[in-house]
Design a protein around this motif. Structure first.
Motif, PDB file in Angstrom:
ATOM      1  N   ARG A  69     -19.924 -45.203  19.522  1.00 21.29           N
ATOM      2  CA  ARG A  69     -19.565 -44.028  20.304  1.00 21.29           C
ATOM      3  C   ARG A  69     -18.116 -44.174  20.751  1.00 21.29           C
ATOM      4  O   ARG A  69     -17.693 -45.240  21.214  1.00 21.29           O
ATOM      5  CB  ARG A  69     -20.468 -43.901  21.529  1.00 21.29           C
ATOM      6  N   VAL A  70     -17.340 -43.090  20.607  1.00 27.33           N
ATOM      7  CA  VAL A  70     -15.934 -43.102  20.991  1.00 27.33           C
ATOM      8  C   VAL A  70     -15.757 -42.085  22.116  1.00 27.33           C
ATOM      9  O   VAL A  70     -15.803 -40.875  21.895  1.00 27.33           O
ATOM     10  CB  VAL A  70     -15.025 -42.748  19.805  1.00 27.33           C
ATOM     11  N   VAL A  73     -17.365 -44.872   5.989  1.00 30.20           N
ATOM     12  CA  VAL A  73     -17.040 -44.648   7.393  1.00 30.20           C
ATOM     13  C   VAL A  73     -17.265 -43.161   7.663  1.00 30.20           C
ATOM     14  O   VAL A  73     -16.582 -42.307   7.083  1.00 30.20           O
ATOM     15  CB  VAL A  73     -15.588 -45.042   7.721  1.00 30.20           C
ATOM     16  N   LEU A  74     -18.230 -42.851   8.514  1.00 32.09           N
ATOM     17  CA  LEU A  74     -18.603 -41.471   8.820  1.00 32.09           C
ATOM     18  C   LEU A  74     -18.109 -41.135  10.227  1.00 32.09           C
ATOM     19  O   LEU A  74     -18.469 -41.808  11.196  1.00 32.09           O
ATOM     20  CB  LEU A  74     -20.121 -41.295   8.744  1.00 32.09           C
ATOM     21  N   VAL A  75     -17.294 -40.088  10.330  1.00 32.94           N
ATOM     22  CA  VAL A  75     -16.689 -39.722  11.605  1.00 32.94           C
ATOM     23  C   VAL A  75     -17.287 -38.402  12.078  1.00 32.94           C
ATOM     24  O   VAL A  75     -16.994 -37.331  11.543  1.00 32.94           O
ATOM     25  CB  VAL A  75     -15.152 -39.607  11.484  1.00 32.94           C
ATOM     26  N   ASN A  91     -12.942 -35.201  21.299  1.00 33.37           N
ATOM     27  CA  ASN A  91     -13.818 -34.157  20.775  1.00 33.37           C
ATOM     28  C   ASN A  91     -13.830 -34.199  19.247  1.00 33.37           C
ATOM     29  O   ASN A  91     -13.186 -35.048  18.630  1.00 33.37           O
ATOM     30  CB  ASN A  91     -13.437 -32.777  21.319  1.00 33.37           C
ATOM     31  N   HIS A  92     -14.555 -33.270  18.662  1.00 29.22           N
ATOM     32  CA  HIS A  92     -14.779 -33.290  17.216  1.00 29.22           C
ATOM     33  C   HIS A  92     -13.478 -33.209  16.424  1.00 29.22           C
ATOM     34  O   HIS A  92     -13.394 -33.768  15.326  1.00 29.22           O
ATOM     35  CB  HIS A  92     -15.691 -32.114  16.857  1.00 29.22           C
ATOM     36  N   ARG A 130     -20.686 -47.193   8.558  1.00 30.83           N
ATOM     37  CA  ARG A 130     -20.326 -47.097   9.982  1.00 30.83           C
ATOM     38  C   ARG A 130     -20.290 -45.625  10.368  1.00 30.83           C
ATOM     39  O   ARG A 130     -19.705 -44.797   9.662  1.00 30.83           O
ATOM     40  CB  ARG A 130     -18.933 -47.708  10.213  1.00 30.83           C
ATOM     41  N   LEU A 131     -20.888 -45.308  11.499  1.00 32.65           N
ATOM     42  CA  LEU A 131     -20.875 -43.948  12.041  1.00 32.65           C
ATOM     43  C   LEU A 131     -20.187 -43.961  13.395  1.00 32.65           C
ATOM     44  O   LEU A 131     -20.547 -44.743  14.283  1.00 32.65           O
ATOM     45  CB  LEU A 131     -22.299 -43.408  12.193  1.00 32.65           C
ATOM     46  N   MET A 132     -19.201 -43.076  13.553  1.00 36.07           N
ATOM     47  CA  MET A 132     -18.535 -42.895  14.836  1.00 36.07           C
ATOM     48  C   MET A 132     -18.871 -41.498  15.350  1.00 36.07           C
ATOM     49  O   MET A 132     -18.755 -40.519  14.607  1.00 36.07           O
ATOM     50  CB  MET A 132     -17.023 -43.037  14.668  1.00 36.07           C
ATOM     51  N   THR A 133     -19.302 -41.398  16.605  1.00 36.96           N
ATOM     52  CA  THR A 133     -19.560 -40.091  17.203  1.00 36.96           C
ATOM     53  C   THR A 133     -18.770 -39.955  18.496  1.00 36.96           C
ATOM     54  O   THR A 133     -18.376 -40.946  19.121  1.00 36.96           O
ATOM     55  CB  THR A 133     -21.055 -39.871  17.495  1.00 36.96           C
ATOM     56  N   VAL A 134     -18.546 -38.696  18.881  1.00 36.14           N
ATOM     57  CA  VAL A 134     -17.790 -38.398  20.098  1.00 36.14           C
ATOM     58  C   VAL A 134     -18.640 -37.514  21.008  1.00 36.14           C
ATOM     59  O   VAL A 134     -19.546 -36.817  20.539  1.00 36.14           O
ATOM     60  CB  VAL A 134     -16.451 -37.715  19.759  1.00 36.14           C
ATOM     61  N   PRO A 135     -18.342 -37.495  22.305  1.00 35.97           N
ATOM     62  CA  PRO A 135     -19.203 -36.795  23.255  1.00 35.97           C
ATOM     63  C   PRO A 135     -18.912 -35.315  23.428  1.00 35.97           C
ATOM     64  O   PRO A 135     -19.594 -34.641  24.217  1.00 35.97           O
ATOM     65  CB  PRO A 135     -18.935 -37.544  24.563  1.00 35.97           C
TER      66      PRO A 135
END
Length: 306
Positions: free
Chosen positions: A272-273, A128-130, A277-278, A237-242
Motif C-alpha cells: 500500500r502506498v 509489477v501491477l500499479v 491517488n490513482h 508485486r501489486l501496489m495500491t493507493v488509498p
C-alpha cells in the motif's frame, strides 16, 4: 525539464500489428544499458504517462506503447480487449529483439500485463501491477454505459467533449481534483499529446469511447483476466493507493475487497502506498519515486535469476 530527458534518449517506432501500426516509445538510457522494462499505460492514457518513472530508472531501456485505440495508435482497426493488447505487446518486443522483460502496468495496463504474462509466459520475467490487475469490485449484469460510468466517471465523459484549443483542454484538467497538488510541465505534455483533430475545427481526446467501453467490459466481465489470474505463475508485486480517479477514498480497491482478492491470489505481494491517488502514483515525483524503486527491486531480482 522532464527528468527522463536527462537520463534517456527518447524515440518512437511503429510496429505492424493486426489492423495497422502500433506506436511504441523507447527511452534508451544515456548510461550503459543494464535492463529492459515494458511499461503499459491505463485505459484512456498514453505512453507519456511514464516519463516520471523512466527518469528514475537510469540504465534501464524503457519500452512503452500507445495501446491500440490510444494516442498515436488511435487509428488501429479491429476490436480491443486484453488479449489483443497482450498480443500487440509481444509484437513490440519482437520488433525490438527483446526476448524476456520485467513488465509494469498501471490501471488497465496492469490487467493487460496479467493477460500478457498468461498468453506469452516466456516473454515475462516479473510483474509489477500499479493500482490494477486484480478484479475490481463492480456489480454484475449492468449495461456497458453504466459499467464504464461507474468505474471511470468524468474520465469517460470527456471522451465525447470537444475543445477549441490545447489551452482549453488543459484548463479542463486543471479543475480535476486528482492533480490539484501535482500540476507539472510533464503533466501538460502528457495531456496535450492526448488531443487530435476532430475533423470539424475542434480537438478531441484520441481515445474513443467505443474502445474504452470494449476494454472496460472485457477487463471486468471477459474471460481473459480470470483465466490469466487462475494460472498466474510469475512473481508479482501489486501496489495500491488509498484514493481514486477523483482523488476520493477508498480508491479502486476498498480494503475489504482488496483483502478478499489478495486471499484469492496469495502469490501476489501487496504494498500500500499512502498519500497518492490513482493518477499521481505514476504521474508525480512522489509516486514515481515509489514505483521506480519497486521496479528497480524487481529488475535486480530478475537479473539474479537470469
Amino acid at each position: 525539464m522532464d527528468r527522463a530527458m536527462t537520463t534517456h534518449d527518447y524515440r518512437t517506432i511503429d510496429v505492424a500489428v493486426a489492423g495497422g501500426d502500433l506506436r511504441v516509445a523507447v527511452w534508451d538510457p544515456t548510461d550503459a544499458r543494464t535492463d529492459d522494462a515494458l511499461l503499459i499505460h491505463g485505459v484512456t492514457s498514453s505512453h507519456l504517462a511514464w516519463p516520471f518513472v523512466v527518469g528514475r530508472l537510469p540504465g534501464v531501456r524503457a519500452i512503452a506503447p500507445d495501446l491500440r485505440g490510444r494516442g498515436a495508435s488511435s487509428a488501429l482497426a479491429g476490436p480491443a480487449g486484453m488479449a489483443a493488447h497482450a498480443d500487440d505487446l509481444a509484437a513490440a518486443l519482437d520488433a525490438l529483439g527483446i526476448a524476456r522483460v520485467t513488465v509494469v502496468g498501471h490501471s488497465m495496463g496492469a490487467f493487460v500485463a496479467v493477460v500478457f504474462a498468461h498468453r506469452h509466459p516466456e516473454r515475462v520475467s516479473r510483474l509489477v501491477l500499479v493500482d490494477g490487475g486484480l478484479p475490481l469490485d463492480v456489480p454484475q449484469g449492468v449495461d456497458t454505459d453504466a459499467l464504464v460510468a461507474g468505474i471511470l466517471g468524468p474520465t469517460a465523459a470527456r471522451l465525447s467533449m470537444r475543445f477549441a484549443n490545447t489551452g482549453e483542454y488543459l484548463d479542463f484538467w486543471r479543475a480535476h481534483p486528482a492533480f490539484a497538488e501535482a500540476w507539472t510541465p510533464e503533466l501538460e505534455r502528457y495531456l496535450a499529446y492526448d488531443l487530435v483533430d476532430d475533423g470539424a475545427g475542434s480537438l478531441r481526446p484520441a481515445t474513443s469511447y467505443r474502445t474504452t467501453a470494449e476494454d472496460t467490459v472485457d477487463m471486468n466481465a471477459g474471460a481473459a483476466l480470470p483465466e490469466a489470474l487462475g494460472a498466474l505463475a510469475h512473481p508479482t508485486r501489486l501496489m495500491t493507493v488509498p484514493r481514486g480517479l477523483q482523488d476520493e477514498p477508498p480508491g479502486l480497491y476498498a480494503p475489504a475487497h482488496l483483502e478478499r482478492m489478495l486471499a484469492a491470489h496469495p502469490s501476489v505481494v501487496h504494498q500500500r502506498v499512502d498519500g497518492l491517488n490513482h493518477y499521481t502514483v505514476v504521474m508525480s515525483d512522489a509516486g514515481a519515486d515509489v514505483v521506480a524503486a519497486v521496479v528497480r527491486e524487481e529488475l535486480d531480482r530478475a537479473a539474479l535469476l537470469a
